[in-house]
Write an enzyme that holds these catalytic residues in place. Structure first.
Site, PDB file in Angstrom:
ATOM      1  N   ASN A 148       0.809  -0.877  -0.123  1.00 51.22           N
ATOM      2  CA  ASN A 148       0.190   0.110   0.083  1.00 51.22           C
ATOM      3  C   ASN A 148       0.927   1.359   0.037  1.00 51.22           C
ATOM      4  O   ASN A 148       1.681   1.544  -1.069  1.00 51.22           O
ATOM      5  CB  ASN A 148      -1.040  -0.074   1.140  1.00 51.22           C
ATOM      6  N   CYS A 149       0.865   2.198   1.136  1.00 50.38           N
ATOM      7  CA  CYS A 149       1.687   3.223   1.153  1.00 50.38           C
ATOM      8  C   CYS A 149       3.158   3.138   1.975  1.00 50.38           C
ATOM      9  O   CYS A 149       3.157   1.997   2.441  1.00 50.38           O
ATOM     10  CB  CYS A 149       0.729   4.431   1.815  1.00 50.38           C
ATOM     11  N   MET A 179       2.420   8.370   5.968  1.00 52.45           N
ATOM     12  CA  MET A 179       2.250   7.757   4.779  1.00 52.45           C
ATOM     13  C   MET A 179       1.047   8.178   4.022  1.00 52.45           C
ATOM     14  O   MET A 179       0.014   7.949   4.468  1.00 52.45           O
ATOM     15  CB  MET A 179       2.452   6.366   4.940  1.00 52.45           C
ATOM     16  N   CYS A 218      -2.244   9.998   2.970  1.00 55.14           N
ATOM     17  CA  CYS A 218      -2.691  11.056   3.550  1.00 55.14           C
ATOM     18  C   CYS A 218      -2.843  11.040   4.973  1.00 55.14           C
ATOM     19  O   CYS A 218      -2.942  12.094   5.723  1.00 55.14           O
ATOM     20  CB  CYS A 218      -4.197  11.101   3.072  1.00 55.14           C
ATOM     21  N   SER A 252      -1.889   7.639   6.980  1.00 50.50           N
ATOM     22  CA  SER A 252      -1.205   6.518   7.714  1.00 50.50           C
ATOM     23  C   SER A 252       0.055   6.824   8.811  1.00 50.50           C
ATOM     24  O   SER A 252       0.752   7.673   7.926  1.00 50.50           O
ATOM     25  CB  SER A 252      -1.125   5.522   6.695  1.00 50.50           C
ATOM     26  N   ASN A 257       2.949   0.109   4.482  1.00 54.07           N
ATOM     27  CA  ASN A 257       1.767  -0.273   5.006  1.00 54.07           C
ATOM     28  C   ASN A 257       1.106  -1.478   4.057  1.00 54.07           C
ATOM     29  O   ASN A 257       1.623  -1.333   2.843  1.00 54.07           O
ATOM     30  CB  ASN A 257       0.658   0.524   5.290  1.00 54.07           C
ATOM     31  N   TYR A 302      -6.980   2.331  11.887  1.00 52.70           N
ATOM     32  CA  TYR A 302      -6.812   3.534  11.135  1.00 52.70           C
ATOM     33  C   TYR A 302      -8.053   3.793  10.916  1.00 52.70           C
ATOM     34  O   TYR A 302      -9.138   3.291  10.451  1.00 52.70           O
ATOM     35  CB  TYR A 302      -6.276   2.593   9.698  1.00 52.70           C
ATOM     36  N   GLU A 320     -13.518   8.404   1.269  1.00 55.60           N
ATOM     37  CA  GLU A 320     -13.839   8.797  -0.153  1.00 55.60           C
ATOM     38  C   GLU A 320     -15.174   8.156  -0.610  1.00 55.60           C
ATOM     39  O   GLU A 320     -16.126   8.410  -0.079  1.00 55.60           O
ATOM     40  CB  GLU A 320     -12.529   8.342  -1.012  1.00 55.60           C
ATOM     41  N   GLY A 344      -7.992  12.761   2.758  1.00 52.44           N
ATOM     42  CA  GLY A 344      -6.824  13.595   3.285  1.00 52.44           C
ATOM     43  C   GLY A 344      -6.151  14.293   2.213  1.00 52.44           C
ATOM     44  O   GLY A 344      -5.487  15.142   2.693  1.00 52.44           O
TER      45      GLY A 344
END
Length: 742
Positions: A182-183, A391, A393, A395, A414, A550, A555, A689
């Site tokens: 992920n990020c 990380m 917006c 995390s 992540n 989290y 969105e 974010g």
């Protein structure tokens, strides 16, 4: 008949085994009956008798466990035997429709047809993807294939829970179809220092800030194409400062040849300052003109503000000055990179601090461009164990030390997010808290299985799948081609996140829509996060990966969950009637709290959700009064770790109006001249974010309505401080005094 109810287990289609609950049969019959006619007391008695007969038949035929389809067959036959033909027809049609929808979810042709017909839920799921361009269309098509295959790869009960809307398995278009991460916080410092390979080029350590900035843009493009989440650069001012020093040394050499001795340093500083500004300008333009393989500008975040030397200070100022200037001759607001400025007591927080002037510049920038957001150094350390930028917006990595006892931030990542639909649990509970907690723990068990699957799937990658991440330093430690990628994930080096949505709606079901001032209601919402935290800590101990809580940036999920629950429960006041669910722990946007009230209310939640969080405050136009924004930053410093600004910054290039555009059902309109042309307006709103341009890329219904609601109430949100005008120092001080005492 009551005796032994708990001895029968219902086996669902996805393999889950649940306790038999007769009331679910009654509710199914009631729902079917409600479609035919208004339910009278006589009809209720009839439904109860039918339910009793169905339950008796089940217990007559089964004494241990029963398949769900067998229960449905019994329901249908009992209805037909009782001559309830219309009721049976509605019930059978509902079951058939549910089976049909399940099949459609994995039918590639069905979803591609939606894409071809430009259905909003497909083409505008992401606020910063332009679905009109070819490479985005190609990515959306690939995503349809990825989702279809991904649903088949998931454990059946996880796939079923996702399709029903009990949970949301994020980024299903990328993972588990591909074992992607992920990020991350890219280890840019190590890559620039040690060099790296990109494509066919072996790249050495840069010799100037211009080259370093150019390399960063290429790193970002490649990292963003190798994962599906946000790409963050931590402490970029400090990372780039040594390369600015190389520029200074070169200019000093030139000065010795061409400039009088007493002007050597002034000349070198002036030339270096110009180099820094130009490098930061180029970097901003390069990021906003990049398109990655997933059809969008990379979701990029820059953390900065802690550098103390002259070079770092100039880099900080250049980042902010370029953002204030804007893009192009019109000076449009840059969407990326997201800027996150660090406030730190003793460095820049107070007037006597050496970098206070940069904090003031950051406040000016935020009033004009909404960025930078701010993070509070001491609070981030308190919440997460060490300091780092977010990380993506919102995390946040948790503090982690390597085998030598060194705190490691850069190069960590992540592994994905799964979000729990909390409002659905509340609606299903019907005011019964014991029922709520029973369902909560059942759904958390599914969440665990989903997250464990994410971990296991991403471990199946090999370094060659993403050389920039695994072999060339973006993830810190550089692996060999035959090494296991799990070396970078295990021992809690990586995080995997349990998200949640709609604490406001949950408390509304139990305490009513005005619950924010009710201590019992707030305690209940905190108990929910506390229970989630207890569960993920147990999972972390069991599997040795860091499972975190989290606060989901929802969105399109604000729309999806609410839409599914509206179908299931109908229009429920203050819950489904809004057509969106509230992001994570946020204060209901319709209540118009002052920034101080909002932050005071929200500050307790990230203690349990330290794996991801952000707070927003809504303001009227602040461009003439950045001190008002600074007052909120100061108030927030010891209360919250991460704070964003929502303020009107829309601009019409036809009539030169600046301020807040009117939200309509299909876009935004200049309130002065009525202009809606995306080519001659600049409309920028927060969609999660990150910032987004909703005028150019219309949003799905719920997300649009949430933003429209925020816009509608923005002036009112601090109206009783300022009546919608700029905040003057007296009203700010009066409001602050109320809360600084607490």
């Amino acid at each position: 008949m009551e005796i032994g109810l708990d001895t029968i287990v219902v086996i669902k289609r996805d393999g889950r085994q649940l306790s038999f609950e007769p009331e679910k049969i009654y509710e199914a019959l009631r729902k079917a009956s409600d479609e035919l006619t208004h339910i009278s007391p006589v009809q209720e008695v009839k439904l109860e008798r039918l339910t009793d007969k169905i339950v008796a038949t089940i217990f007559d035929r089964f004494d241990k466990d029963v398949q769900i389809y067998e229960i449905q067959n019994i329901v249908e036959h009992v209805l037909l035997d009782a001559n309830e033909y219309q009721l049976a027809k509605v019930y059978i049609n509902y079951r058939t429709q549910r089976d049909f929808e399940r099949s459609q979810a994995t039918d590639i042709n069905f979803t591609i047809d939606k894409l071809i017909n430009k259905e909003q839920a497909v083409v505008n799921e992401n606020a910063n993807k332009d679905s009109d361009v070819f490479n985005t269309q190609r990515d959306l098509t690939a995503g349809i294939v990825g989702k279809s295959i991904g649903l088949k790869l998931l454990p059946p009960h996880v796939a079923n829970a996702h399709q029903k809307g009990d949970i949301h398995f994020h980024d299903l278009d990328y993972q588990p179809y591909a074992p992607m991460t992920n990020c991350c916080l890219v280890d840019v410092k190590g890559m620039l220092r040690d060099g790296f390979k990109l494509g066919n080029a072996v790249i050495d350590s840069p010799k100037s800030i211009q080259t370093a900035a150019a390399q960063i843009s290429q790193i970002i493009a490649n990292v963003a194409s190798s994962q599906y989440g946000g790409t963050s650069v931590n402490r970029i001012d400090e990372v780039l400062a040594p390369y600015a020093a190389l520029n200074f040394a070169k200019h000093m050499q030139d000065a010795q040849e061409w400039v009088a001795p007493e002007k050597h340093e002034a000349y070198a500083r002036a030339k270096t300052k110009k180099d820094i500004y130009d490098a930061m300008q180029s970097l901003e333009y390069e990021i906003n003109t990049l398109f990655t393989s997933n059809g969008q500008t990379p979701f990029t975040t820059f953390g900065f503000g802690l550098g103390e030397d002259w070079y770092a200070r100039e880099i900080q100022k250049a980042i902010l000055e370029n953002r204030i200037k804007g893009l192009g001759k019109e000076g449009r607001t840059a969407i990326f990179p997201k800027l996150v400025f660090t406030l730190k007591r003793g460095l820049n927080l107070n007037e006597q601090d050496p970098n206070y002037d940069i904090k003031c510049l950051a406040a000016v920038c935020s009033t004009k461009r909404m960025y930078p957001d701010v993070v509070s150094y001491d609070k981030i350390v308190e919440l997460t164990g060490s300091f780092k930028a977010p990380m993506g917006c919102r995390s946040f990595l948790q503090g982690w030390e390597d085998e030598n006892g060194n705190d490691v931030v850069d190069g960590r990542m992540n592994l994905g997010v799964v979000t729990l639909n909390l409002p659905r649990i509340a609606l299903e509970s019907k005011g019964d808290k014991s029922k709520f907690w029973q369902l909560f723990h059942e759904r958390m068990s599914v969440m665990k299985d989903a997250l464990v699957y994410r971990v296991e799937r991403v471990k199946e990658a090999i370094p060659a799948n993403a050389p920039i991440l695994y072999e060339n330093g973006a993830f810190g430690k550089r692996l060999g081609k035959t090494d296991s990628v799990d070396e970078l994930f295990k021992n809690r080096r990586a995080t995997v996140s349990a998200g949640y949505i709609g604490l406001y709606e949950v408390a509304t079901e139990f305490y009513g829509g005005q619950w924010e001032t009710n201590p019992e209601a707030k305690a209940f919402t905190l108990d929910i996060l506390r229970e989630m935290k207890t569960a993920v800590n147990e999972w972390s101990d069991t599997y040795d990966y860091h499972f975190s809580i989290y606060s989901t940036p929802s969105e399109s999920l604000t729309d999806r969950f609410c839409r599914l629950d509206t179908e299931k429960f109908g229009i429920v006041k203050d819950i489904t009637d809004k057509e969106y669910y509230t992001n994570s722990f946020h204060y209901d946007v319709r209540k118009n709290p002052t920034p101080f009230e909002k932050l005071e209310f929200e500050k307790d939640y990230p203690v349990y959700a330290s794996g991801g969080f952000i707070h927003y405050c809504e303001y009227p136009m602040l461009q003439q009064n950045p001190k008002a924004l600074e007052a909120v930053w100061d108030f927030a410093y010891d209360r919250v770790g991460y704070l964003g600004t929502n303020t009107p910054i829309d601009k019409c290039y036809e009539c030169e109006f600046e301020g807040d555009f009117k939200a309509t059902e299909r876009g935004f309109q200049c309130p002065n001249c009525g202009n809606t042309d995306p080519k001659t307006v600049d409309v920028v709103k927060r969609t999660c974010g990150y910032l987004g341009n909703p005028q150019a890329r219309p949003m799905v219904n719920g997300r649009h309505k949430e933003i429209a609601s925020r816009v509608k109430h923005m002036n009112g949100s601090i109206g009783h401080l300022s009546n919608g005008d700029d905040l003057d120092s007296a009203t700010v001080d009066a409001a602050k005094s109320k809360f600084f005492k607490s």
